[in-house]
Write a protein that holds these residues in place. Structure first.
Motif, PDB file in Angstrom:
ATOM      1  N   UNK A 142       0.825  -1.210   0.000  1.00 31.20           N
ATOM      2  CA  UNK A 142       0.000   0.000   0.000  1.00 31.20           C
ATOM      3  C   UNK A 142       0.857   1.258   0.000  1.00 31.20           C
ATOM      4  N   UNK A 143       1.807   1.342   0.912  1.00 37.93           N
ATOM      5  CA  UNK A 143       2.586   2.569   1.053  1.00 37.93           C
ATOM      6  C   UNK A 143       3.545   2.790  -0.116  1.00 37.93           C
ATOM      7  N   UNK A 144       4.205   1.715  -0.576  1.00 40.03           N
ATOM      8  CA  UNK A 144       5.182   1.934  -1.639  1.00 40.03           C
ATOM      9  C   UNK A 144       4.503   2.212  -2.973  1.00 40.03           C
ATOM     10  N   UNK A 145       3.326   1.644  -3.186  1.00 39.59           N
ATOM     11  CA  UNK A 145       2.563   2.010  -4.372  1.00 39.59           C
ATOM     12  C   UNK A 145       2.149   3.475  -4.296  1.00 39.59           C
ATOM     13  N   UNK A 146       1.887   3.965  -3.076  1.00 38.76           N
ATOM     14  CA  UNK A 146       1.602   5.380  -2.893  1.00 38.76           C
ATOM     15  C   UNK A 146       2.776   6.245  -3.300  1.00 38.76           C
ATOM     16  N   UNK A 147       3.992   5.846  -2.948  1.00 39.37           N
ATOM     17  CA  UNK A 147       5.182   6.563  -3.398  1.00 39.37           C
ATOM     18  C   UNK A 147       5.220   6.652  -4.914  1.00 39.37           C
ATOM     19  N   UNK A 148       4.960   5.541  -5.577  1.00 33.99           N
ATOM     20  CA  UNK A 148       5.006   5.504  -7.034  1.00 33.99           C
ATOM     21  C   UNK A 148       3.989   6.473  -7.630  1.00 33.99           C
ATOM     22  N   UNK A 150       6.397  25.071 -11.203  1.00 29.71           N
ATOM     23  CA  UNK A 150       6.328  23.608 -11.064  1.00 29.71           C
ATOM     24  C   UNK A 150       7.073  23.108  -9.829  1.00 29.71           C
ATOM     25  N   UNK A 151       8.196  23.744  -9.459  1.00 31.72           N
ATOM     26  CA  UNK A 151       8.951  23.256  -8.305  1.00 31.72           C
ATOM     27  C   UNK A 151       8.158  23.433  -7.011  1.00 31.72           C
ATOM     28  N   UNK A 152       7.284  24.430  -6.967  1.00 27.76           N
ATOM     29  CA  UNK A 152       6.463  24.632  -5.778  1.00 27.76           C
ATOM     30  C   UNK A 152       5.477  23.487  -5.576  1.00 27.76           C
ATOM     31  N   UNK A 153       5.164  22.795  -6.668  1.00 34.04           N
ATOM     32  CA  UNK A 153       4.267  21.647  -6.594  1.00 34.04           C
ATOM     33  C   UNK A 153       5.059  20.347  -6.461  1.00 34.04           C
ATOM     34  N   UNK A 154       6.131  20.255  -7.239  1.00 34.89           N
ATOM     35  CA  UNK A 154       6.892  19.003  -7.296  1.00 34.89           C
ATOM     36  C   UNK A 154       7.566  18.702  -5.959  1.00 34.89           C
ATOM     37  N   UNK A 155       8.157  19.697  -5.328  1.00 31.96           N
ATOM     38  CA  UNK A 155       8.888  19.449  -4.076  1.00 31.96           C
ATOM     39  C   UNK A 155       8.001  18.863  -2.972  1.00 31.96           C
ATOM     40  N   UNK A 156       6.789  19.409  -2.730  1.00 34.26           N
ATOM     41  CA  UNK A 156       5.915  18.770  -1.735  1.00 34.26           C
ATOM     42  C   UNK A 156       5.492  17.356  -2.133  1.00 34.26           C
ATOM     43  N   UNK A 157       5.339  17.121  -3.437  1.00 34.82           N
ATOM     44  CA  UNK A 157       4.990  15.766  -3.880  1.00 34.82           C
ATOM     45  C   UNK A 157       6.118  14.791  -3.560  1.00 34.82           C
ATOM     46  N   UNK A 158       7.361  15.208  -3.793  1.00 34.09           N
ATOM     47  CA  UNK A 158       8.494  14.354  -3.457  1.00 34.09           C
ATOM     48  C   UNK A 158       8.574  14.130  -1.944  1.00 34.09           C
ATOM     49  N   UNK A 159       8.317  15.178  -1.172  1.00 35.27           N
ATOM     50  CA  UNK A 159       8.363  15.040   0.290  1.00 35.27           C
ATOM     51  C   UNK A 159       7.333  14.021   0.768  1.00 35.27           C
ATOM     52  N   UNK A 160       6.116  14.124   0.248  1.00 32.25           N
ATOM     53  CA  UNK A 160       5.063  13.174   0.624  1.00 32.25           C
ATOM     54  C   UNK A 160       5.395  11.770   0.136  1.00 32.25           C
ATOM     55  N   UNK A 161       5.863  11.675  -1.106  1.00 30.94           N
ATOM     56  CA  UNK A 161       6.221  10.368  -1.653  1.00 30.94           C
ATOM     57  C   UNK A 161       7.332   9.695  -0.868  1.00 30.94           C
ATOM     58  N   UNK A 162       8.344  10.482  -0.459  1.00 30.40           N
ATOM     59  CA  UNK A 162       9.438   9.912   0.332  1.00 30.40           C
ATOM     60  C   UNK A 162       8.929   9.344   1.653  1.00 30.40           C
ATOM     61  N   UNK A 163       7.995  10.059   2.287  1.00 34.74           N
ATOM     62  CA  UNK A 163       7.442   9.564   3.543  1.00 34.74           C
ATOM     63  C   UNK A 163       6.693   8.255   3.337  1.00 34.74           C
ATOM     64  N   UNK A 164       5.922   8.173   2.258  1.00 37.07           N
ATOM     65  CA  UNK A 164       5.216   6.928   1.952  1.00 37.07           C
ATOM     66  C   UNK A 164       6.200   5.798   1.656  1.00 37.07           C
ATOM     67  N   UNK A 165       7.244   6.109   0.907  1.00 37.48           N
ATOM     68  CA  UNK A 165       8.235   5.092   0.579  1.00 37.48           C
ATOM     69  C   UNK A 165       8.962   4.567   1.797  1.00 37.48           C
TER      70      UNK A 165
END
Length: 221
Positions: A98-104, A122-137
């Motif tokens: 569940x969590x790693x698929x969320x990262x993807x 775009x970086x204002x959007x991309x950076x929070x997405x990476x932060x959230x994805x890293x936490x899920x991963x």
């Protein structure tokens, strides 16, 4: 699974069944290693479309890595330490999926599309997405590590530490590497190959009679 699956007591799997089971547990990590060879080293505007498309293809593959934890323990859990460890392993494997698929989905598909179409902001959007994805991963890899440890306990009790621990050592090293390697070449690719090797070692160990079977049961089937 049939009565000759690795965890079925009292039977030795036929060679064809053992080969099938090994093929099932190594398929996902080998596919992930192949994707890793073409995975961009970082997300940039020029590779954003490829980044997003690659992670769309990866979306159904990540959960299949958990087959390496499910298949060696296949069967109705017993009411003992083996059964308890099996339930923990399967629950943690579900958490990983569940969590790693969320990262993807978040840092792969979402960030790729944002990088591609976000314009100057775009970086204002991309950076929070990476932060959230890293936490899920990170949560996913912790779940995977717990699943490996719990599955190892169940398999050691059932088949003996000498058979099981070599595969466990390989898998725990891979979990440690997985925390920051993802499937990025080269370390991420090597990590996926290690998962394939470790899961295959577990299936091989579970393909022999359980150590608590009586001599007459060992030759049954």
């Amino acid at each position: 699974m049939s009565a000759t699956s690795p965890s079925s007591p009292g039977r030795l799997p036929r060679p064809a069944s053992l080969v099938r089971d090994i093929a099932l547990v190594v398929a996902a990590p080998l596919v992930l290693a192949g994707f890793g060879l073409g995975h961009p080293g970082g997300l940039r505007p020029h590779n954003a479309a490829h980044w997003a498309e690659l992670h769309i293809w990866l979306l159904p593959v990540w959960p299949l890595l958990a087959l390496g934890l499910v298949l060696p323990l296949w069967g109705r859990p017993r009411r003992d330490v083996t059964g308890a460890a099996t339930v923990v392993a399967w629950a943690a494997a579900f958490g990983y999926a569940a969590f790693y698929t969320g990262l993807d989905a978040v840092a792969g598909i979402g960030a790729g599309i944002a990088e591609q179409h976000g314009g100057d902001r775009r970086r204002e959007v991309v950076n929070p997405l990476f932060h959230t994805g890293d936490a899920l991963g990170q949560a996913g890899v912790w779940c995977l590590t717990v699943a490996v440890a719990a599955a190892s306990v169940a398999l050691c009790v059932r088949y003996g530490a000498a058979r099981v621990l070599p595969g466990t050592a390989v898998l725990l090293i891979c979990c440690w590497s997985f925390f920051d390697s993802h499937i990025f070449h080269p370390r991420g690719v090597v990590t996926m190959l290690g998962f394939a090797a470790g899961f295959a070692m577990w299936v091989w160990a579970a393909g022999r009679p359980a150590k608590d079977l009586a001599p007459g049961e060992r030759s049954a089937g």
